[in-house]
Scaffold this active site. Structure first.
Site, PDB file in Angstrom:
ATOM      1  N   HIS A  46       0.830  -1.203   0.000  1.00 35.22           N
ATOM      2  CA  HIS A  46       0.000   0.000   0.000  1.00 35.22           C
ATOM      3  C   HIS A  46       0.870   1.260   0.000  1.00 35.22           C
ATOM      4  O   HIS A  46       0.538   2.259  -0.651  1.00 35.22           O
ATOM      5  CB  HIS A  46      -0.911  -0.035   1.232  1.00 35.22           C
ATOM      6  CG  HIS A  46      -1.758   1.173   1.394  1.00 35.22           C
ATOM      7  ND1 HIS A  46      -1.474   2.146   2.333  1.00 35.22           N
ATOM      8  CD2 HIS A  46      -2.881   1.588   0.755  1.00 35.22           C
ATOM      9  CE1 HIS A  46      -2.391   3.102   2.259  1.00 35.22           C
ATOM     10  NE2 HIS A  46      -3.253   2.790   1.316  1.00 35.22           N
ATOM     11  N   GLU A  49       1.977   1.870  -3.477  1.00 32.54           N
ATOM     12  CA  GLU A  49       0.853   2.430  -4.249  1.00 32.54           C
ATOM     13  C   GLU A  49       0.813   3.950  -4.101  1.00 32.54           C
ATOM     14  O   GLU A  49       0.661   4.692  -5.084  1.00 32.54           O
ATOM     15  CB  GLU A  49      -0.457   1.817  -3.777  1.00 32.54           C
ATOM     16  CG  GLU A  49      -1.699   2.408  -4.446  1.00 32.54           C
ATOM     17  CD  GLU A  49      -2.906   2.440  -3.528  1.00 32.54           C
ATOM     18  OE1 GLU A  49      -3.604   3.477  -3.511  1.00 32.54           O
ATOM     19  OE2 GLU A  49      -3.159   1.432  -2.826  1.00 32.54           O
ATOM     20  N   HIS A  50       0.965   4.434  -2.873  1.00 29.69           N
ATOM     21  CA  HIS A  50       0.978   5.882  -2.632  1.00 29.69           C
ATOM     22  C   HIS A  50       2.184   6.543  -3.300  1.00 29.69           C
ATOM     23  O   HIS A  50       2.062   7.614  -3.904  1.00 29.69           O
ATOM     24  CB  HIS A  50       1.033   6.160  -1.120  1.00 29.69           C
ATOM     25  CG  HIS A  50      -0.308   6.146  -0.456  1.00 29.69           C
ATOM     26  ND1 HIS A  50      -0.835   7.239   0.192  1.00 29.69           N
ATOM     27  CD2 HIS A  50      -1.243   5.165  -0.346  1.00 29.69           C
ATOM     28  CE1 HIS A  50      -2.031   6.929   0.684  1.00 29.69           C
ATOM     29  NE2 HIS A  50      -2.290   5.668   0.371  1.00 29.69           N
ATOM     30  N   GLU A 126      -4.442   8.018   7.235  1.00 23.25           N
ATOM     31  CA  GLU A 126      -5.402   7.081   6.639  1.00 23.25           C
ATOM     32  C   GLU A 126      -5.713   5.947   7.619  1.00 23.25           C
ATOM     33  O   GLU A 126      -6.862   5.534   7.770  1.00 23.25           O
ATOM     34  CB  GLU A 126      -4.837   6.523   5.334  1.00 23.25           C
ATOM     35  CG  GLU A 126      -5.813   5.623   4.582  1.00 23.25           C
ATOM     36  CD  GLU A 126      -5.239   5.087   3.287  1.00 23.25           C
ATOM     37  OE1 GLU A 126      -5.952   4.328   2.603  1.00 23.25           O
ATOM     38  OE2 GLU A 126      -4.083   5.420   2.944  1.00 23.25           O
TER      39      GLU A 126
END
Length: 413
Positions: A46, A49-50, A126
């Protein structure tokens, strides 16, 4: 009808031409998700991905966003337990820009140390956002415990500790290991000519270097659990999970789709009608299936006032026992088949959903079923297969429970 082509570097391209539309959805799928991470770098899929949106050798973060946004298009990404996807949706006349931006992100990311430290703070926010959502928190805690000790149980975002510990070296190692063409798929759906699209993709991705990779997933052992967590909320959130079947069991997967829809997957389902409509104990209650390679789960979720928790829990258990004892009626089976076929066909009107479906299937199972095959598989589900699947799944001896809400830590159900 789907068409496929494999480039010399091992990159698989799958496309579905829909000439009556004016848009194209295109996604780059990578066979790397949180399930294969080591615990010390939990959340690295993840995190990457960012980072791919933070800038390349050719574009700033703002340019990545604005080049697509200024065309009225969409660019986004997501990380799941089993894969990561970067995608655009654009007018067909603009797709060359979409391919150029995505290829730049995949092939030329900066992974700048300062950007990593900045994005770490964003991802921590997040994580806090999901922890502030009691339904998400209940599901995450439940998954963590039913798959304790396995990567499938780890939070996709990671933990506070792992997010602080992940550094540039670990990101580059993980990226270099899994972000390779022979571990990836490009899926396209919309108005295009497949052969022309292959040439466009080959032009941008041919220098992506392939190398040996072996993505191994183990069968995660389902563990019974009963978890409570105090949180100052107006409602109690109940998450339950039954051990289900792996995605590879094609015949049983379509049977489970019917069973889940009848049990709790729609507003006409048994759970919704009994617990909300008849008993008025909840506003939200539903079931859903999460099927992975080699394992799966059927989740049940509800939110209610504290005083209704025990009644709701007991009614859910009653419904589990009832479906195991009495199965489904022939009327329920036939009506649900039509419901599933209608829902599936309506979903085909979106190029995004089509791209998502074919991309994930090709990446994880190396094959894609066409519309007629799927409709046929739904129609062919028989009563005997439904009974077999119910016997496998609806067993309260294999049950995970998580309760999140005010003053719940002393609760015993």
């Amino acid at each position: 009808m789907y068409k496929t082509h494999v480039l010399k570097n091992g990159l698989t391209i799958i496309g579905e031409e829909i000439p009556y539309l004016k848009s194209i959805s295109l996604g780059v799928w990578v066979n790397a998700g949180s399930r294969i991470e080591e615990e010390k770098v939990s959340g690295v899929s993840h995190f990457i991905e960012h980072m791919l949106f933070k800038g390349t050798k050719n574009r700033t973060s703002k340019q990545i966003a604005s080049e697509i946004d200024n065309l009225g298009g969409q660019i986004n990404a997501f990380t799941s337990k089993e894969c990561t996807c970067y995608y655009v949706k654009l007018l067909d006349s603009h797709i060359d820009i979409g391919i150029d931006v995505l290829s730049d992100m995949i092939l030329n990311p900066l992974f700048d140390k300062d950007d990593i430290d900045k994005e770490r703070l964003v991802i921590l926010e997040e994580l806090k956002m999901y922890e502030d959502s009691p339904e998400d928190l209940a599901y995450d805690l439940l998954t963590e415990n039913i798959y304790a000790g396995d990567g499938l149980g780890m939070n996709i975002i990671g933990t506070k500790k792992s997010l602080y510990d992940i550094n540039q070296k670990e990101i580059l190692e993980y990226f270099g290991k899994y972000y390779i063409p022979n571990n990836s798929v490009i899926a396209i759906s919309g108005n295009f000519k497949f052969e022309e699209m292959v040439k466009k993709i080959e032009d941008k991705f041919s220098l992506w270097e392939g190398k040996e990779v072996n993505v191994q997933v183990n069968q995660a052992e389902f563990k019974n659990c009963f978890i409570t967590k105090n949180k100052d909320t107006e409602q109690v959130n109940l998450a339950m999970s039954l051990e289900a079947i792996p995605v590879e069991n094609t015949k049983e997967v379509y049977a489970l789709a019917i069973i889940n829809t009848v049990f709790g997957g729609s507003v006409s389902s048994r759970l919704f009608q009994k617990i909300r409509e008849e008993e008025s104990l909840v506003y939200s209650i539903y079931s859903s299936q999460s099927l992975y390679r080699k394992c799966g789960e059927l989740g049940i979720f509800a939110s209610m006032s504290n005083e209704n928790l025990e009644d709701v829990y007991n009614l859910v258990i009653e419904e589990i026992k009832d479906i195991r004892e009495n199965y489904l009626t022939e009327k329920e089976i036939q009506e649900t088949k039509e419901q599933l076929k209608g829902s599936y066909i309506l979903g085909l009107e979106s190029t995004s959903s089509r791209m998502m479906s074919i991309g994930k299937s090709m990446l994880l199972s190396k094959k894609v079923k066409d519309t007629n095959e799927i409709l046929k598989l739904i129609d062919e589900v028989d009563e005997e297969t439904i009974k077999v699947v119910i016997d496998k799944i609806f067993n309260i001896d294999k049950l995970g429970v998580c309760i999140v809400g005010k003053d719940v830590e002393s609760i015993k159900l």
